[in-house]
Scaffold this motif. Structure first.
Motif, PDB file in Angstrom:
ATOM      1  N   TYR A 307     -29.684  17.676 -17.848  1.00  0.00           N
ATOM      2  CA  TYR A 307     -30.281  16.417 -18.874  1.00  0.00           C
ATOM      3  C   TYR A 307     -29.680  16.164 -19.680  1.00  0.00           C
ATOM      4  N   TYR A 330     -32.637  12.541 -11.741  1.00  0.00           N
ATOM      5  CA  TYR A 330     -33.552  12.863 -13.053  1.00  0.00           C
ATOM      6  C   TYR A 330     -34.957  13.368 -12.256  1.00  0.00           C
ATOM      7  N   LEU A 333     -34.285  16.576 -10.975  1.00  0.00           N
ATOM      8  CA  LEU A 333     -34.630  18.124 -12.296  1.00  0.00           C
ATOM      9  C   LEU A 333     -35.908  17.835 -12.581  1.00  0.00           C
ATOM     10  N   THR A 334     -36.758  16.644 -12.001  1.00  0.00           N
ATOM     11  CA  THR A 334     -38.421  16.769 -13.151  1.00  0.00           C
ATOM     12  C   THR A 334     -38.802  17.512 -11.861  1.00  0.00           C
ATOM     13  N   ALA A 346     -37.312  14.720 -18.544  1.00  0.00           N
ATOM     14  CA  ALA A 346     -36.451  14.051 -17.496  1.00  0.00           C
ATOM     15  C   ALA A 346     -37.421  13.395 -16.921  1.00  0.00           C
ATOM     16  N   ARG A 350     -36.159   9.504 -15.961  1.00  0.00           N
ATOM     17  CA  ARG A 350     -36.620   8.640 -14.758  1.00  0.00           C
ATOM     18  C   ARG A 350     -37.348   7.281 -14.884  1.00  0.00           C
TER      19      ARG A 350
END
Length: 359
Positions: A307, A330, A333-334, A346, A350
């Motif tokens: 992040y 992003y 990661l989410t 994140a 995004r």
């Protein structure tokens, strides 16, 4: 210079907590001046100028609560025209600074002001003005920025003007101004300023202002207390140490590893934490490393690293191709960190990039 007064309360020298509205040339609204409850005209006081946000008018509410109504002369400034509030234009902001500079003598002669402790602050749109003023006016002692960052993507604050000076930057961690505020942090740090970075986790545009919110997110208040120069340093250090021990005990008692990591990361950025020096820093890093020994903790720390790398990367390259890559990272990661605080932060980034790309 001609000035017209419209007084809400009759302002006698030294009257406690009094508020005055003052009309000055060039501004469309009266400015609002408030004295601290402990004001004594026999001594010199720090002064904080504030530019307001895109709606409403001059007001000191947020910084007044952060100051505990003590120790600061607060001056809420106006603008030269209503239209500025929706304009992202460096030249127009410089014009606002010029009018403020013209009016400063009339304001500062009215009260017992310490010329070595004149600060600027801004609230959202006003933060752009404050950041630029800090980068152009040599005698300013520091800057408090709320909800926004440095307007010009390509400009750097002048190191000769900001080196060693205290800068506070607070912003909601899920607000679209999070990245511009992060950019301001990086720019001022690169110029040698002493920066407090204060992302308000799980906040969008709302600012911590109620006492229970300030207790959880105390950095703005701590910063104002430290830089005012009005409190005994040793007493403040002792209070900070007690606060730090209590906060670390609260964090250590949390069962959720992800929440412990989040709070430790935010704790080390607090102004009071910086009074403890290297031993506390080593202690926090040691606690984070220990949390990384578990699978869950290691996963959380890797997610935080990703992040933070993405935020840094966005400052270096904002091209469409790069933004497409950030969007994918992003998003990943989410999805991978569902249920983690990092996933929430994140996801906000995004959405911001997705809107820019038309997704």
């Amino acid at each position: 210079m001609r000035a017209w007064l419209t007084t809400l309360l009759v302002l006698a020298a030294g009257s406690l907590g009094a508020e005055e509205r003052l009309e000055l040339p060039g501004w469309v609204d009266p400015i609002v001046i408030e004295l601290p409850e402990n004001y004594d005209p026999a001594k010199k006081w720090p002064l904080l100028y504030s530019w307001h946000g895109p709606v409403g008018g001059p007001q000191n509410k947020v910084v007044k609560e952060a100051s505990r109504h003590r120790d600061w002369i607060l001056v809420a400034l106006a603008y030269t025209k209503k239209e500025l509030l929706g304009v992202h234009d460096v030249s127009e902001i410089q014009q606002e600074i010029a009018v403020w500079q013209e009016n400063r003598p009339e304001i500062e002669k009215r009260f017992s002001v310490d010329p070595g402790r004149i600060f600027v602050s801004g609230y959202y749109t006003g933060s752009w003005v404050a950041a630029m003023a800090m980068s152009e006016v040599p005698e300013l002692a520091g800057c408090l920025m709320i909800g926004a960052g440095f307007l010009d993507r390509h400009a750097l604050p002048k190191a000769s003007l900001v080196r060693g000076k205290p800068i506070y930057i607070g912003v909601g961690s899920t607000y679209e101004n999070h990245l511009p505020s992060f950019r301001a942090k990086e720019r001022f740090q690169a110029a040698g300023a002493q920066v407090i970075w204060d992302p308000w986790d799980f906040h969008y545009k709302e600012v911590p202002r109620r006492e229970e919110e300030i207790a959880e997110k105390p950095a703005m208040r701590q910063w104002m207390r430290l830089v005012s120069g009005e409190e005994d340093p040793e007493a403040l250090r002792e209070e900070a140490a007690n606060w730090g021990r209590t906060r670390l005990e609260e964090i250590s008692a949390l069962e959720d590893v992800a929440e412990r990591i989040r709070r430790l990361k935010r704790f080390r950025e607090q102004p009071f934490a910086r009074l403890f020096g290297a031993p506390l820093e080593r202690s926090i890093e040691g606690r984070l490393r220990a949390l990384g020994n578990s699978d869950r903790g290691a996963r959380e720390l890797r997610a935080w690293d990703e992040y933070e790398r993405l935020l840094q990367a966005e400052l270096r390259d904002r091209s469409r191709a790069a933004s497409e890559d950030y969007l994918a990272r992003y998003t990943r990661l989410t999805q991978e960190m569902t249920g983690s605080p990092v996933a929430i932060f994140a996801e906000a980034e995004r959405k911001r990039i997705g809107a820019t790309l038309g997704r």
